[in-house]
Design a protein around this motif. Sequence first.
Motif, PDB file in Angstrom:
ATOM      1  N   MET A   1     -11.834 -50.756  23.265  1.00 57.90           N
ATOM      2  CA  MET A   1     -12.138 -52.764  23.019  1.00 57.90           C
ATOM      3  C   MET A   1     -10.811 -53.059  23.345  1.00 57.90           C
ATOM      4  O   MET A   1      -9.915 -52.254  23.339  1.00 57.90           O
ATOM      5  CB  MET A   1     -12.574 -52.703  21.582  1.00 57.90           C
ATOM      6  CG  MET A   1     -13.505 -52.124  21.269  1.00 57.90           C
ATOM      7  SD  MET A   1     -14.227 -52.710  19.466  1.00 57.90           S
ATOM      8  CE  MET A   1     -15.738 -52.122  19.507  1.00 57.90           C
ATOM      9  N   GLY A 258     -19.622 -57.593  15.466  1.00 62.00           N
ATOM     10  CA  GLY A 258     -19.160 -56.455  15.305  1.00 62.00           C
ATOM     11  C   GLY A 258     -18.480 -56.011  14.025  1.00 62.00           C
ATOM     12  O   GLY A 258     -19.295 -55.326  13.327  1.00 62.00           O
ATOM     13  N   ARG A 259     -17.930 -57.169  14.386  1.00 62.07           N
ATOM     14  CA  ARG A 259     -17.031 -56.529  12.939  1.00 62.07           C
ATOM     15  C   ARG A 259     -17.645 -57.186  11.355  1.00 62.07           C
ATOM     16  O   ARG A 259     -17.155 -56.042  10.486  1.00 62.07           O
ATOM     17  CB  ARG A 259     -15.001 -57.321  12.522  1.00 62.07           C
ATOM     18  CG  ARG A 259     -14.915 -57.059  14.040  1.00 62.07           C
ATOM     19  CD  ARG A 259     -13.182 -57.290  14.496  1.00 62.07           C
ATOM     20  NE  ARG A 259     -12.591 -57.981  14.943  1.00 62.07           N
ATOM     21  CZ  ARG A 259     -12.274 -58.645  16.301  1.00 62.07           C
ATOM     22  NH1 ARG A 259     -12.579 -59.884  15.863  1.00 62.07           N
ATOM     23  NH2 ARG A 259     -11.599 -58.609  17.496  1.00 62.07           N
ATOM     24  N   LEU A 262     -19.520 -54.218  11.074  1.00 58.89           N
ATOM     25  CA  LEU A 262     -18.719 -52.635  10.823  1.00 58.89           C
ATOM     26  C   LEU A 262     -18.479 -52.719   9.330  1.00 58.89           C
ATOM     27  O   LEU A 262     -18.432 -51.420   8.503  1.00 58.89           O
ATOM     28  CB  LEU A 262     -17.299 -52.724  11.462  1.00 58.89           C
ATOM     29  CG  LEU A 262     -16.365 -51.409  11.245  1.00 58.89           C
ATOM     30  CD1 LEU A 262     -16.765 -50.375  11.282  1.00 58.89           C
ATOM     31  CD2 LEU A 262     -15.108 -51.236  11.977  1.00 58.89           C
ATOM     32  N   LEU A 277     -25.306 -49.745  14.644  1.00 62.66           N
ATOM     33  CA  LEU A 277     -23.046 -49.659  15.060  1.00 62.66           C
ATOM     34  C   LEU A 277     -22.960 -48.994  16.200  1.00 62.66           C
ATOM     35  O   LEU A 277     -21.510 -48.879  16.943  1.00 62.66           O
ATOM     36  CB  LEU A 277     -22.919 -49.278  13.570  1.00 62.66           C
ATOM     37  CG  LEU A 277     -21.488 -49.201  13.538  1.00 62.66           C
ATOM     38  CD1 LEU A 277     -20.678 -50.517  13.452  1.00 62.66           C
ATOM     39  CD2 LEU A 277     -20.448 -48.750  12.072  1.00 62.66           C
ATOM     40  N   GLY A 278     -23.250 -47.529  16.345  1.00 62.84           N
ATOM     41  CA  GLY A 278     -22.952 -46.765  16.845  1.00 62.84           C
ATOM     42  C   GLY A 278     -23.456 -47.311  18.654  1.00 62.84           C
ATOM     43  O   GLY A 278     -22.806 -47.858  18.980  1.00 62.84           O
ATOM     44  N   ASP A 281     -20.746 -50.237  19.344  1.00 63.13           N
ATOM     45  CA  ASP A 281     -19.472 -49.742  19.348  1.00 63.13           C
ATOM     46  C   ASP A 281     -19.637 -49.435  21.100  1.00 63.13           C
ATOM     47  O   ASP A 281     -19.151 -49.668  22.313  1.00 63.13           O
ATOM     48  CB  ASP A 281     -19.014 -48.738  19.415  1.00 63.13           C
ATOM     49  CG  ASP A 281     -17.951 -47.564  19.586  1.00 63.13           C
ATOM     50  OD1 ASP A 281     -16.683 -48.093  19.381  1.00 63.13           O
ATOM     51  OD2 ASP A 281     -18.450 -46.404  20.048  1.00 63.13           O
ATOM     52  N   ALA A 285     -17.073 -51.098  24.144  1.00 62.52           N
ATOM     53  CA  ALA A 285     -16.175 -50.200  24.919  1.00 62.52           C
ATOM     54  C   ALA A 285     -16.076 -50.947  25.965  1.00 62.52           C
ATOM     55  O   ALA A 285     -15.506 -50.477  26.761  1.00 62.52           O
ATOM     56  CB  ALA A 285     -16.413 -48.985  23.886  1.00 62.52           C
TER      57      ALA A 285
END
Length: 406
Positions: A1, A258-259, A262, A277-278, A281, A285
Amino acid sequence: MLDTRDRATGASARSPESPSRTRAPEPLPGCPAMRPAQSAAPLEVFLRDTRFDPNAPAALGGVLRALVECGYDRSPCLPLPGHGQTLTRWRALATVAACDLGLVKLFEGHTDALAILAELHGPTPPAGSRWAVWAAEPPDARVQVKKVGTRTDNVDLRLAGTKAWCSGAAVVSHALVTAWLDDEPVLAAVAMDEASISIDASKWQAVGMQATASADVTFDQTPATLVGAAHAYVRRPGFWHGGAGIAACWYGAAAQIGRTVLDASMQRADAHRLAHLGAIDVALAGAAAVLRETAAHIDANRHVDAQREVMRARLVVEEAATAVMRHATRTLGAGPMCRDARFARALADLPVFLRQSHAERDLAALGELTIKAKIDANANVDANANANANANANANSAAGGSPWLL
């Protein structure tokens, strides 16, 4: 990231406590006016410790003032783009965006103005000044420029007309305004304390990005200074460098959303939440990789038009941010959207901010640029072949081959 953590502290931005009343923050202890950035607290620590009402335009203006007074708007925290540390600049913008999108809207505009003034050799910004860049050109809101007197130093100018979509109009001290001089587009610097300026925010009915208080600003023969030559604002390489900085802001907000997912997944996660979540990511990314590549390209090609690279980066980040919002809301449900003010505000603000992208129009423009790049590459191969037939085979597999080689 795209790591938005401060390298010195490893800290991450925290949601500010809800204030009991609306007020602009006082200057931080240990961060007096215009103190060098080297002596100020790391940016994330500043944002973590500064309490403000994110829904109040005056409060955002106060935080902007404090950011400037502490030196976070310049190197080493925020280097100029294209000078070897573009990624450092974008990480700082992403960090502010992760804190609050209304704040980064003002902060990015201010820092973009400083970069424009440096690139076009404009007037030196007064100490502590807070700038905006107002470049929207709707057909019903155009500003005209008139030269006054016989001076040749570009000081004796006057602005007349209304400029629309002026974010932060009531809290900035200066602005760079696109205008028209003899039917040619120019850029003018203006001080906002002139009595001939009026601000009308009555049309601003936004929910998302509400605190930016984007207004109509009317100039009535307002003194101004010409910055650069006609067309210089859009034809300079830095025009696209600034456009990519906007994408870094989008990314910072999406990463913060996103955090939140997470953090929730660390507490409780079933297969569905883990799948969301995947997907988050993957989106973040990929966007971070493109931003890093674009920053490296800009630093290596400072004086080259980066339109294609920047448009691609903006569209990649836009798509990633949209995906992050979709997955976050589907896995977290209505709870945090109704009970977590920071999360709810980000989900209201980010879609509005993303509309600085022109969506399918930008995709079509990128497609056109991709075709042009292919045509130019083939022309270069043909030129090389005329000079050296043996070089043609190698060149054809690279520049003249697929535009998406790994």
